[in-house]
Design a protein around this motif. Structure first.
Motif, short mmCIF file in Angstrom:
data_model
loop_
_atom_site.label_atom_id
_atom_site.label_comp_id
_atom_site.label_asym_id
_atom_site.label_seq_id
_atom_site.Cartn_x
_atom_site.Cartn_y
_atom_site.Cartn_z
N ARG A 56 -34.02 78.42 -39.40
CA ARG A 56 -34.38 77.63 -40.60
C ARG A 56 -33.18 76.88 -41.15
N ALA A 57 -32.02 77.54 -41.06
CA ALA A 57 -30.81 76.93 -41.61
C ALA A 57 -30.41 75.68 -40.83
N ARG A 58 -30.81 75.58 -39.57
CA ARG A 58 -30.39 74.43 -38.75
C ARG A 58 -31.54 73.49 -38.42
N PHE A 65 -32.91 70.99 -39.85
CA PHE A 65 -32.79 69.55 -40.03
C PHE A 65 -31.84 68.93 -39.02
N ASP A 66 -30.82 69.68 -38.64
CA ASP A 66 -29.96 69.20 -37.56
C ASP A 66 -30.79 69.01 -36.30
N LEU A 104 -34.02 68.53 -36.09
CA LEU A 104 -34.92 67.39 -36.28
C LEU A 104 -34.20 66.08 -36.00
N ASP A 105 -32.94 65.99 -36.43
CA ASP A 105 -32.17 64.75 -36.27
C ASP A 105 -31.51 64.66 -34.90
N LEU A 111 -29.25 66.64 -33.65
CA LEU A 111 -27.83 66.98 -33.69
C LEU A 111 -27.58 68.37 -33.12
N GLY A 112 -26.33 68.67 -32.89
CA GLY A 112 -25.94 70.00 -32.44
C GLY A 112 -25.53 70.00 -30.99
#
Lengths: 316, 205
Positions: free
Chosen positions: A10-12, A14-15, A17-18, A20-21
């Motif tokens: 949950r903490a990641r 949005f990354d 979704l975008d 990223l990572g």
């Protein structure tokens, strides 16, 4: 250890979704989302929610006329600006441009890169706040005197604009003294006047990097004024000869306008020696008093160095 | 009469800046919570941009450059006014469906009055949630979610590293989702909000 906990995912979200990572992280996220219907639902819900938010606020437009006001500001600034961007003849233009480039290069090294402009809203509010603060504090004045020349001498070198040497007290208003203030990114003078009914503060400041509110002509005052109501106080704002004046009081506005009208009348009554200068009020006096004050060579330089715009606070 | 150079500069500035006006205004509006202040902030931003136009480096992102000036102008405004962290976009009457904004939103054809009422309510709640974000989070959220700028552009606009943008964005978006949880379809959220908050504030960096 392939397992991420749901909280970690949950903490990641949005990354993810975008897009990223690191590849490894994304693979671990992907694996968890494949295996965990709850987190997958959370991902879809978050994505859908952002889309709905975007749709709900899409298409908010600037009000009509805003662009025209922007360009009007820019033209007024260019016309009033000290930069001398207008070149008369093409022949001179080249020379002037070359000189300007040199000057900008030199000045750019010395001055802070960005000039900070004070918007009209701050000009309306800050003086009233200062006036209220002064009244609440019961602080003494910096100089107690009814003699404008003495006040002007005291302010020499202390503010950028100085104080007109012969600024008179309009009939019915007593000059009682002055205070040195700092706000709107500048040092400025507050001349304090009294009537039987109350107190008025006349702020005198340099007009550089200030946007004035829209003003209406006041024939009796001989100039355009803007008037504002802030926290049960009234402020009247006008510009004159490189200075901005803000008159603040909790007296009725009519009384305050009487002060501004009286200022003009008092200037007309000024001694003949001053008459010529007085008709334009402080336009030329600004220069005269500034120069007159520069008797000690070291002092004004020091003061000028100190009067710098504040650097902006960085975002944390 | 304007000199040749000045006139050209003015034309170029107008051509480049005007397309960003709506975005600048609505962002300023949501940052300050006040229509008139937003206009002042935009006017000041454009004046600064014009004065510094020669310092803009061609080839870099002009929108990001403009938003950087806007960001600083908003910070100045907040500092001068001593405004607190959050802006109540909710309480201000002109925030409601935008008396001042959004011809496009306002005039959009809504066949079903009940649906349009719901849209209005949702819109108001979204504005309220945005207003409750801290200014730092709010700016990156506005730029990323609503103006759809890239992380790198946002980093330039708010003047901080991409990593910082990323973490602010994460926090901001999660806060928005939590604030608007009531609108989420399917109340079967397996992780209660409190846990999600704990993960956000505590270990889940």
């Amino acid at each position: 250890m392939s397992g991420l906990t749901c909280a970690e995912v949950r903490a990641r979200l949005f990354d993810y979704l975008d897009g990223l990572g690191e590849a490894g992280d994304r693979a671990a996220m992907g694996a968890h989302l494949d295996a965990c219907p709850d987190c997958a639902a959370e991902l879809r819900a978050s994505e859908g929610m952002e889309r709905r938010m975007r749709q709900a606020l899409a298409g908010d437009r600037a009000p009509d006329g805003l662009w025209d006001r922007v360009m009007a500001d820019i033209d007024a600034d260019a016309a009033a600006g000290p930069r001398g961007r207008r070149f008369g003849w093409p022949v001179l233009a080249t020379a002037a441009a070359a000189f300007a480039v040199l000057l900008i290069a030199v000045v750019g090294l010395v001055l802070p890169p960005e000039r900070r402009t004070v918007p009209a809203a701050a000009l309306v509010v800050e003086p009233v706040n200062d006036f209220i603060t002064y009244r609440l504090s019961g602080r003494p004045l910096d100089v107690e005197s009814a003699d404008p020349a003495k006040l002007a001498r005291w302010f020499t070198g202390k503010t950028e604009s100085g104080v007109p040497r012969r600024i008179p007290a309009p009939r019915g208003f007593r000059l009682v003294g002055s205070r040195l203030c700092y706000f709107l990114n500048r040092r400025l003078a507050a001349l304090m006047y009294r009537t039987d009914a109350g107190l008025l503060s006349l702020y005198v400041m340099s007009d550089h990097d200030i946007v004035l509110p829209e003003a209406r002509p006041d024939p009796a005052a001989g100039r355009a004024l803007s008037s504002h109501r802030v926290n049960d106080h009234t402020s009247l704002i006008w510009r004159d000869g490189g200075r901005v004046y803000v008159l603040v009081s909790d007296l009725p506005e009519a009384e305050m306008r009487r002060f501004v009208h009286g200022l003009r009348a008092a200037l007309r009554r000024a001694p003949a020696a001053y008459a010529r200068v007085m008709t334009t009020m402080v336009t030329s006096i600004a220069g005269v008093s500034a120069r007159a004050g520069m008797t000690s060579p070291a002092k004004p330089k020091q003061a000028a160095a100190k009067i710098q715009p504040i650097t902006p606070l960085a975002m944390k | 009469m304007l000199g040749f150079t000045e006139a050209r500069r003015r034309r170029k500035f107008e051509a480049m800046t005007k397309p960003h006006l709506d975005a600048l205004y609505r962002t300023a509006r949501r940052m300050t919570g006040h229509a008139q202040t937003a206009e002042d902030v935009v006017q000041e931003t454009c004046l600064k941009a014009y004065r510094g136009f020669h310092t803009f480096q061609a080839g870099t992102n002009y929108g990001a450059w403009l938003f950087r000036i806007l960001t600083n102008t908003c910070i100045d405004w907040r500092r001068r006014r001593g405004i607190g962290e959050t802006v109540d976009l909710h309480a201000l009457p002109d925030a409601l469906l935008g008396a001042d904004v959004g011809s496009a939103t306002r005039d959009r054809y809504e066949p079903d009055p009940e649906a349009s009422l719901l849209v209005a309510e949702f819109r108001r709640d979204v504005m309220g949630a945005i207003g409750r974000l801290s200014p730092e989070l709010r700016m990156v959220v506005l730029l990323a979610v609503f103006e759809e700028y890239s992380y790198a552009e946002i980093a330039e606009a708010v003047g901080c590293p991409v990593g910082t943008v990323r973490s602010r964005l994460n926090r901001g978006r999660r806060q928005l989702q939590a604030d608007l949880a009531a609108y989420r379809r399917g109340a079967t959220d397996p992780i209660p909000l409190a846990d999600a908050r704990a993960a956000r504030d505590g270990g889940g960096q």
